[in-house]
Design a protein around this motif. Sequence first.
Motif, mmCIF file in Angstrom:
data_model
loop_
_atom_site.group_PDB
_atom_site.id
_atom_site.type_symbol
_atom_site.label_atom_id
_atom_site.label_comp_id
_atom_site.label_asym_id
_atom_site.label_seq_id
_atom_site.Cartn_x
_atom_site.Cartn_y
_atom_site.Cartn_z
ATOM 1 N N GLN A 101 0.830 -1.201 0.000
ATOM 2 C CA GLN A 101 0.000 0.000 0.000
ATOM 3 C C GLN A 101 0.868 1.256 0.000
ATOM 4 O O GLN A 101 0.583 2.240 -0.701
ATOM 5 N N ASN B 28 1.214 4.101 -2.913
ATOM 6 C CA ASN B 28 1.101 5.539 -2.646
ATOM 7 C C ASN B 28 2.240 6.296 -3.312
ATOM 8 O O ASN B 28 2.038 7.369 -3.906
ATOM 9 N N ASN C 29 3.651 7.376 5.155
ATOM 10 C CA ASN C 29 3.985 6.126 4.464
ATOM 11 C C ASN C 29 5.011 5.301 5.239
ATOM 12 O O ASN C 29 5.804 4.572 4.654
#
Length: 548
Positions: free
Chosen positions: A387, A391, A509
Amino acid sequence: MKLIIAIIIIAAFIIGVVNNSKFKKREAEVLEKARLTGWYDVPYYDEQVVVKSRSTLEKYDAARFFKENREKLDKAEMIIERKNFIEKSLRESLIIIEPKNFFEYVNKNYRKLKKHVDSGIIKSQAYRIEVKYITSAGNHLASKEIELNKGEIKRFIQEPSLLMTKGEYSKYIKEQNKIALDKKHHEYYERVNYIIDYVNDCKASLIKKEDCYELDNLMAQLFDRTINSIKKIKTLDSEEWDIIGNFIDRIKNNVEQIVNNNQKILDYYKSPDFLKVKDTCETLMSSQRDFNEYIEEKVQSISKFFGSGVTRNETVYNDVNNYFRPYKKTITPFTAEVSSTVYANAENHPLEYVIKYFYPNKKSYPEQIQKLYLLVEELETLKDAKQIIDNYKAEYQQYLGDVPSFIIENDEAGFYSRLGFANLEESALTVEYKFSYTSPGGYAQRSFTFSMDEVHISQLIAALENKLTYKEFAKEQRRLMTKKLRESIKIRDNYTCCNCHNSIQKEPNLLLEIDHIIPISKGGCTTEDNLQTLCWKCNRSKSDKIIY
């Protein structure tokens, strides 16, 4: 007056002598041109046959002559070739002997030479057989002439059936059909060989392993559907030829499409356009390079959690009859080449046969089970990492506007890997156990794969645990590390690294992992007080050390 007459006679004599000399010289030129030593070198009849009845004489023809004298057919061809050359040379020589004045025209040597040339032309116009009817008493009662030109003699040579009996002709037809059928077989063998050679030459340059597997699959279909089928066709007019031919063409087109798409992708990666994109992303990637390298290391290490792979990298399919070229087939890790019986059983009970072929050593079960529990944790971490990487990719889209769509459609993983991103496609996170069966001749090939998703990994762990008794401690500790517990530890630690205190609030992140403060290998338990949240950097540096 007498003097004038004498002068004329003397002049005529001198002219005659001169003309005689000229014609003898011209005659020598004509004979040399035609490669003759004399005018009797060219016989009118080339062969003579004696028959003993009038009916035989009437029915006798060239076919009968060569049936009875087959050894003379090649000689007849040589004779007619020579005669054709002589005829052509003599016709061309008519220009050489043409009289140049009145005195040459009336000269008897001209008429004699002209007669020889005309006779030579007539004699060399055909291959002739004289057939004589001579009685037993020796009386010559009749004869006939058989003439053959070059084309007619050639026909006897090219069509042996004209000189055969019915039995010989039947045998000849069978032999010709066999020759034609063999030729047809080999034409199709060569069509298959072209594809084999083409794939062998191109496989090394393929940039996607999926394409290698697809080529192997296409080649397996090719062997399975063509090799034995070609051999089984027994007639030239069988409809099977078109069916097999269309199938070969379809495989060939599919192979060429894979190779052409691959080359198109390679050409793009060598182009200035890609280098420009890469240079742009290189600067942006500097802050993420360590993270991508860390994730790539995790991806590369996944296979160590599984059982034994194969000890060889490729096998060779080879035709025992040498009709087909060898084909080098890619063997993936965790591939078991099995018999047809084992293959059938493995299809019905895959997990049982995965353990049998890839986990053969029971002594290593505790270690393997511990690795598999760890694998579940790693997969959870990599899902979070995926994920984060997605991003990052989304942030880079503004710099990728000029990237051709066929690159993303056909090699998205390879494209981003070349820019420095870790490869976290599903295929990279999945290990497949493969069972393959190949017939003794190498033609019939079948295979199936058993993918190790989380459900199958859990089933594998349970199956291995049921097969032996070992220290319950390690088993329970790993079993306790659930997805729910992992999330609760992150919430407890406020999604903050307990070592460097970085958090997802500071770095959205940020990849967080759950760590055993005292590693299980050193007696640590899977309890909340022995678990902590670490960022990927701190966890990477900690390894199996004890850090509070």
